[in-house]
Design a protein around this motif. Structure first.
Motif, PDB file in Angstrom:
ATOM      1  N   PRO A 755     107.104  19.218 -13.080  1.00  0.00           N
ATOM      2  CA  PRO A 755     107.861  18.216 -13.008  1.00  0.00           C
ATOM      3  C   PRO A 755     108.046  17.722 -11.569  1.00  0.00           C
ATOM      4  CG  PRO A 755     108.810  19.329 -14.803  1.00  0.00           C
ATOM      5  CD  PRO A 755     107.495  20.249 -14.673  1.00  0.00           C
ATOM      6  N   ALA A 756     108.942  17.044 -11.801  1.00  0.00           N
ATOM      7  CA  ALA A 756     109.069  16.557 -10.112  1.00  0.00           C
ATOM      8  C   ALA A 756     110.588  16.880 -11.149  1.00  0.00           C
ATOM      9  CB  ALA A 756     109.040  14.943 -10.274  1.00  0.00           C
ATOM     10  N   PRO A 757     111.076  17.039  -9.428  1.00  0.00           N
ATOM     11  CA  PRO A 757     112.744  17.537  -9.920  1.00  0.00           C
ATOM     12  C   PRO A 757     113.860  16.733 -10.938  1.00  0.00           C
ATOM     13  CG  PRO A 757     112.079  17.464  -7.285  1.00  0.00           C
ATOM     14  CD  PRO A 757     110.921  17.127  -8.121  1.00  0.00           C
ATOM     15  N   ASP A 758     112.990  15.801 -11.270  1.00  0.00           N
ATOM     16  CA  ASP A 758     114.339  14.285 -11.586  1.00  0.00           C
ATOM     17  C   ASP A 758     113.724  14.423 -13.392  1.00  0.00           C
ATOM     18  OD1 ASP A 758     111.806  13.079 -11.660  1.00  0.00           O
ATOM     19  OD2 ASP A 758     112.904  11.660 -11.121  1.00  0.00           O
ATOM     20  N   GLY A 759     112.649  16.256 -13.190  1.00  0.00           N
ATOM     21  CA  GLY A 759     112.084  15.851 -15.065  1.00  0.00           C
ATOM     22  C   GLY A 759     110.644  15.040 -15.128  1.00  0.00           C
ATOM     23  N   THR A 760     110.939  13.968 -14.424  1.00  0.00           N
ATOM     24  CA  THR A 760     108.897  12.907 -14.633  1.00  0.00           C
ATOM     25  C   THR A 760     108.250  13.387 -14.226  1.00  0.00           C
ATOM     26  OG1 THR A 760     109.369  11.872 -12.605  1.00  0.00           O
ATOM     27  CG2 THR A 760     111.127  10.789 -14.633  1.00  0.00           C
ATOM     28  N   GLY A 761     106.896  13.528 -14.617  1.00  0.00           N
ATOM     29  CA  GLY A 761     105.508  13.448 -13.716  1.00  0.00           C
ATOM     30  C   GLY A 761     105.439  14.554 -14.742  1.00  0.00           C
ATOM     31  N   GLY A 762     106.182  15.525 -15.966  1.00  0.00           N
ATOM     32  CA  GLY A 762     105.008  16.983 -15.723  1.00  0.00           C
ATOM     33  C   GLY A 762     104.489  16.725 -17.170  1.00  0.00           C
ATOM     34  N   GLN A 763     103.541  17.573 -18.057  1.00  0.00           N
ATOM     35  CA  GLN A 763     102.898  17.861 -18.802  1.00  0.00           C
ATOM     36  C   GLN A 763     103.497  17.493 -20.581  1.00  0.00           C
ATOM     37  OE1 GLN A 763     101.353  21.912 -19.127  1.00  0.00           O
ATOM     38  NE2 GLN A 763     102.099  22.611 -17.658  1.00  0.00           N
ATOM     39  N   ALA A 764     104.650  17.224 -20.498  1.00  0.00           N
ATOM     40  CA  ALA A 764     105.421  16.891 -21.723  1.00  0.00           C
ATOM     41  C   ALA A 764     104.966  15.184 -21.078  1.00  0.00           C
ATOM     42  CB  ALA A 764     106.830  17.500 -21.660  1.00  0.00           C
ATOM     43  N   GLN A 765     105.206  14.879 -20.886  1.00  0.00           N
ATOM     44  CA  GLN A 765     104.693  12.776 -20.703  1.00  0.00           C
ATOM     45  C   GLN A 765     102.967  12.463 -20.563  1.00  0.00           C
ATOM     46  OE1 GLN A 765     106.825  14.479 -18.290  1.00  0.00           O
ATOM     47  NE2 GLN A 765     108.977  14.021 -19.238  1.00  0.00           N
ATOM     48  N   ALA A 766     103.021  13.575 -20.537  1.00  0.00           N
ATOM     49  CA  ALA A 766     101.156  13.293 -20.076  1.00  0.00           C
ATOM     50  C   ALA A 766     100.817  13.991 -22.289  1.00  0.00           C
ATOM     51  CB  ALA A 766     100.858  14.178 -18.850  1.00  0.00           C
ATOM     52  N   ALA A 767     101.293  14.635 -22.173  1.00  0.00           N
ATOM     53  CA  ALA A 767     101.164  14.808 -23.456  1.00  0.00           C
ATOM     54  C   ALA A 767     100.318  13.850 -24.691  1.00  0.00           C
ATOM     55  CB  ALA A 767     101.714  15.799 -24.332  1.00  0.00           C
ATOM     56  N   GLY A 768      99.717  13.774 -25.075  1.00  0.00           N
ATOM     57  CA  GLY A 768      98.893  13.074 -26.121  1.00  0.00           C
ATOM     58  C   GLY A 768      98.578  11.505 -25.527  1.00  0.00           C
ATOM     59  N   GLN A 769      98.836  10.994 -24.164  1.00  0.00           N
ATOM     60  CA  GLN A 769      98.948   9.871 -23.980  1.00  0.00           C
ATOM     61  C   GLN A 769      97.439   9.481 -22.999  1.00  0.00           C
ATOM     62  OE1 GLN A 769     100.827   7.959 -24.014  1.00  0.00           O
ATOM     63  NE2 GLN A 769     102.680   8.979 -24.923  1.00  0.00           N
ATOM     64  N   ALA A 770      97.150   8.160 -22.868  1.00  0.00           N
ATOM     65  CA  ALA A 770      96.003   8.222 -22.210  1.00  0.00           C
ATOM     66  C   ALA A 770      94.834   8.621 -20.886  1.00  0.00           C
ATOM     67  CB  ALA A 770      95.695   6.658 -22.185  1.00  0.00           C
ATOM     68  N   ALA A 771      93.869   8.935 -20.809  1.00  0.00           N
ATOM     69  CA  ALA A 771      93.491   9.716 -20.109  1.00  0.00           C
ATOM     70  C   ALA A 771      92.353   8.850 -19.738  1.00  0.00           C
ATOM     71  CB  ALA A 771      92.944  10.761 -19.995  1.00  0.00           C
ATOM     72  N   ILE A 772      91.759   7.701 -20.277  1.00  0.00           N
ATOM     73  CA  ILE A 772      90.369   6.745 -19.890  1.00  0.00           C
ATOM     74  C   ILE A 772      90.785   6.151 -20.869  1.00  0.00           C
ATOM     75  CG2 ILE A 772      88.321   6.768 -19.604  1.00  0.00           C
ATOM     76  CD1 ILE A 772      88.079   9.583 -19.624  1.00  0.00           C
ATOM     77  N   VAL A 773      91.236   4.318 -20.294  1.00  0.00           N
ATOM     78  CA  VAL A 773      91.808   3.382 -21.603  1.00  0.00           C
ATOM     79  C   VAL A 773      89.825   2.423 -20.634  1.00  0.00           C
ATOM     80  CG1 VAL A 773      93.570   3.526 -21.196  1.00  0.00           C
ATOM     81  CG2 VAL A 773      92.927   2.469 -19.676  1.00  0.00           C
ATOM     82  N   ARG A 774      89.549   1.755 -21.646  1.00  0.00           N
ATOM     83  CA  ARG A 774      88.635   0.759 -21.848  1.00  0.00           C
ATOM     84  C   ARG A 774      88.564  -1.139 -21.985  1.00  0.00           C
ATOM     85  NH1 ARG A 774      84.826  -0.224 -25.680  1.00  0.00           N
ATOM     86  NH2 ARG A 774      84.909   1.450 -26.976  1.00  0.00           N
ATOM     87  N   GLY A 775      88.581  -1.219 -21.479  1.00  0.00           N
ATOM     88  CA  GLY A 775      89.212  -3.151 -22.149  1.00  0.00           C
ATOM     89  C   GLY A 775      87.996  -3.899 -21.411  1.00  0.00           C
ATOM     90  N   THR A 776      87.981  -5.563 -21.884  1.00  0.00           N
ATOM     91  CA  THR A 776      88.367  -6.989 -21.367  1.00  0.00           C
ATOM     92  C   THR A 776      88.815  -7.938 -21.409  1.00  0.00           C
ATOM     93  OG1 THR A 776      85.183  -5.556 -22.166  1.00  0.00           O
ATOM     94  CG2 THR A 776      85.411  -8.703 -22.063  1.00  0.00           C
ATOM     95  N   THR A 777      88.710  -8.338 -20.027  1.00  0.00           N
ATOM     96  CA  THR A 777      89.806  -9.386 -19.654  1.00  0.00           C
ATOM     97  C   THR A 777      89.454 -10.862 -19.895  1.00  0.00           C
ATOM     98  OG1 THR A 777      88.140 -10.002 -17.633  1.00  0.00           O
ATOM     99  CG2 THR A 777      89.889  -8.129 -16.955  1.00  0.00           C
TER     100      THR A 777
END
Length: 811
Positions: A755-777
């Motif tokens: 993670p960055a020094p402020d604790g953001t951007g690490g693996q814990a924040q990404a765990a379980g989150q979407a890596a590829i999404v799709r949709g129609t406007t």
């Protein structure tokens, strides 16, 4: 910690105009030396008249005071006319067609003597114990030195140093030189990057940093370097660069590649570096009175030898003692002509010292060097574990240097139904063999590791001499996040075994017991069902995408199913086209489901915003592509463009009125969008397309990640691993946004992701989150956003199908 030195200049694309290419331009390069039967080996010299290029007054070498490219061939031709010690050959061609020259300098050899040298070279690898106790070999074997010069085009002076040494040793009557050439072969890749040398760019003519390509081998120049590293079997390898002050001399800081026999490397690499440093002092220049040896002088992570994508790190896995030599004085920029020449002259002297001091070291430690090179191979054949190197083994060696892996007994690359992609499997086998590995193919079905495998499955016995490079390519890799706080560059994890799209099984304790034969390349034939049936192709590889695009280009009726596969309804004409696609791309069609339903596809034209990687990935997958920039939208985003691939910055708010109108018109007619990395979601949000919030890890976060595929047109049947070079994930998904792929609960399998020094951007924040999404406007635009890296340096070939399927869906 010392400040990490940034690499000089960004890659640039070379545009060549006005060249008169010599008439030999379509000739094929010679067969790699490691493939030549012993009986075909000829003596030395092996001289060839090199074609001469026309004079080019715009060559960027000229203001630096170094040799222009068009003067290299005449110089080598003249040396061959006057000396039997010099053999020059045209060994290949660069990205834009410039000649690549390999020069061997050695004392003349009869055909019988050259064949004996070749037998000894192979004996050291094949029977290392016998080789290192062979008195005649130890007395008469010509130990090889390999010099790779000018891999970065605007780091010129390695070429000039190589030519200086070639000329001196070609013409010298000094008995010491004559003795040296009776006991050594000196092999020079004179200019590894002529495109960049001429243009004054770091990159080659295709826009690639060649010193990041050794296990991807996407460029012709890198293919030659790999051929030489594997075939020459050099005792020492020198990769000549610039510009770091004071002169930088590999060996490097940790992290070290976990597959290296590092004890056999560092015992020679450090003292030879110290000897080169003394030679630099002896030059007498104020600028050469010290050297920077990262292993000695830097903190971990500042200048590492971890990923095998660099010439030295790849060569170390070939049982060579390699060096990056960074000459100290930058001759570029706002300098007087005299100062440029002064600096390039000192740099040339520095590289000459590195070559000659390394030759001195080989002479002084000859038998031990041969013994230790053979020892690497012996350990591989014996399947011994890596050594525990004690603290203080050499001055500075400590626990921070302890990087080791556990070798499995074997790998199996299955054939048949358990193989994710037969085309990918064959490509992976080609990579292993081309990198010096050995692969066998089962002649009968067998069982191993509790599984059944059909005949034709590939077996990789890790009891082999170059197990280090083989395992480095196949194993998942290591999570080094907690070991280093800095990295020179990514990737920190690679694993072609997991990211190239092939199924690879690891057998920790077992070697399959089945009759097999060693293969020279990967073979895949493809096929299609007989009879009047509809043909289904599960698109899981770039070859599948090329086949689909060829079918569309030929006018076939191709339907995309909901799971992303395609169906071609039978007709006599369709059967002919399918048969041609199978023959060309070796893909496999199967019988389509009885009651299938799909969307009729048309030829897809992709407009792309991004660099050479996006360009070449689209070419690899067979799409018709058109470069689009924010300044050219009005002229390029025309009515025939179906999908916009956003792989670089495109901010609607900064466009001119004309270009914004062209973008609005494209979106108004329902044009699709596929966005990559942070650029894609930034454009989507600015254009009001999908409602998502994008997050990014640190810039150096990279490696192999665990993913969960949700199925659908983009990821149905996809591999369960992905590759990231700065991971991106999506939260705050708006209505109608579908997740096709997410990061697993434990995202990072191998690499570095803190993670960055402020604790953001690490693996814990990404765990379980979407890596590829799709949709129609609401306006009917189909949009896919991809947070992994399917185009990065053409590296993760197993992800290219996901990009292609996204383009088909968005079209």
């Amino acid at each position: 910690m010392l400040r990490r030195l940034a690499a000089s200049t960004a890659a640039a694309v070379l545009v060549v105009t006005g060249w008169n290419v010599p008439a030999h331009a379509d000739a094929l390069p010679p067969v790699p030396p490691q493939a030549v039967p012993i009986g075909d080996v000829t003596g030395y010299p092996r001289q060839n008249t090199l074609p001469v290029w026309p004079d080019n007054p715009d060559d960027a070498s000229i203001p630096i005071g170094v040799i222009p490219y068009d003067e290299i061939a005449p110089k080598l031709n003249a040396l061959q006319r006057t000396s039997k010690r010099v053999s020059a050959r045209l060994a290949g061609r660069s990205a834009v067609g410039h000649d690549l020259y390999v020069v061997t300098v050695t004392a003349p050899e009869s055909r019988a003597e050259a064949q004996r040298q070749e037998r000894w070279k192979r004996l050291i690898e094949d029977e290392p114990v016998r080789a290192r106790t062979d008195r005649q070999l130890l007395r008469d074997y010509k130990t090889p030195l390999f010099v790779n010069a000018n891999i970065h085009g605007n780091e010129w002076e390695g070429t000039d140093a190589a030519l200086r040494v070639i000329e001196e040793y070609a013409t010298s009557s000094d008995p010491a030189v004559e003795r040296l050439l009776r006991r050594n072969r000196l092999v020079f890749n004179v200019t590894a990057n002529p495109d960049g040398r001429i243009a004054g760019t770091r990159a080659n003519g295709n826009g690639y940093d060649l010193n990041r390509d050794l296990t991807i081998v996407s460029q012709p120049e890198t293919n030659l370097i790999r051929e030489l590293a594997v075939g020459v079997k050099p005792i020492i390898t020198l990769d000549l660069h610039g510009y770091v002050s004071p002169t930088l001399l590999h060996p490097s800081t940790p992290p070290h590649n976990v597959n290296n026999e590092y004890d056999l490397f560092i015992k020679h690499a450090l003292p030879n570096a110290l000897g080169i440093e003394q030679g630099l002092k002896d030059l007498g220049y104020a600028e050469t009175q010290s050297a920077r040896i990262p292993f000695r002088d830097d903190e971990p992570g500042v200048w590492d030898d971890f990923p095998p994508i660099y010439v030295p790190s790849f060569s170390l896995l070939q049982s060579s003692i390699p060096y990056t030599i960074e000459a100290p004085l930058n001759p570029r920029g706002n300098l007087t002509p005299e100062e440029r020449v002064r600096r390039s002259g000192i740099n040339t002297d520095v590289h000459e010292v590195a070559i000659k001091k390394s030759l001195d070291y080989i002479q002084e430690h000859r038998n031990q060097l041969i013994f230790d090179q053979a020892e690497v191979y012996r350990r591989g054949w014996a399947g011994e574990p890596l050594r525990d190197v004690p603290d203080g083994y050499v001055p500075g060696w400590g626990p921070e240097d302890d990087y080791r892996t556990e070798f499995p007994r074997s790998y199996v690359i299955p054939a048949g139904d358990r193989q994710h992609s037969a085309v990918a499997a064959a490509r992976l086998v080609d990579l292993l063999i081309g990198s010096g590995g050995r692969v066998r193919q089962a002649e009968r079905p067998f069982r191993a590791g509790g599984r059944s495998y059909p005949a034709g499955s590939y077996i990789v016995d890790l009891h082999q001499p170059k197990r280090g490079i083989v395992n480095s390519l196949l194993e998942p890799g290591a999570d080094i996040t907690d070991r280093v706080s800095d990295l020179y560059a990514g990737p920190a994890g690679w694993s072609q075994g997991l990211t190239w799209g092939a199924t690879v099984d690891t057998l920790w304790k077992e070697l399959p017991r089945v009759r097999s034969e060693q293969v020279r390349d990967g073979v895949v034939r493809g096929g299609y069902p007989a009879g009047r049936v509809d043909y289904r192709l599960d698109v899981q590889d770039a070859a599948d995408l090329r086949a689909v695009n060829d079918l569309l280009d030929a006018g076939a009726r191709v339907h995309r199913l909901a799971d992303g596969s395609v169906v071609v309804p039978w007709s006599a004409g369709a059967e002919r086209l399918v048969r041609a696609a199978v023959k060309e791309h070796r893909v496999s069609f199967e019988r389509a489901p009885r009651r299938w339903s799909g969307t009729l596809l048309d030829e897809v034209v992709v407009g792309y915003v991004g660099g050479v990687e996006a360009r070449d990935t689209l070419a690899d997958t067979g799409f018709e592509a058109r470069a689009v920039t924010p300044a050219t939208l009005a002229g390029t985003l025309t009515g025939d463009v179906d999908v916009l691939l956003v792989a670089g910055t495109l901010n609607p708010a900064t466009l001119t009125a004309e270009n914004r109108a062209a973008l609005d018109a494209f979106l108004a007619r329902g044009g699709g969008v596929v966005g990559l990395d942070t650029a894609g979601p930034a454009f989507s949000n600015a254009a009001g397309l999908l409602g998502v919030t994008a997050h990014a890890g640190p810039g150096l976060a990279s490696g192999v990640v665990n993913v969960v595929n949700r199925g659908g047109p983009v990821t149905a049947g996809a591999i369960p691993h992905s590759f990231v070079a700065q991971p991106v994930w999506f939260t705050g998904l708006g209505a109608g946004v579908t997740v096709e792929q997410s990061y697993a609960a434990d995202p990072l399998l191998a690499g570095w992701w803190a993670p960055a020094p402020d604790g953001t951007g690490g693996q814990a924040q990404a765990a379980g989150q979407a890596a590829i999404v799709r949709g129609t406007t609401a306006a009917g635009n189909d949009v896919v956003l991809i947070g992994t890296d399917p185009v990065w340096r053409l590296h993760a070939k197993g992800l290219q199908s996901q990009l292609g399927r996204a383009l088909f869906w968005a079209s």
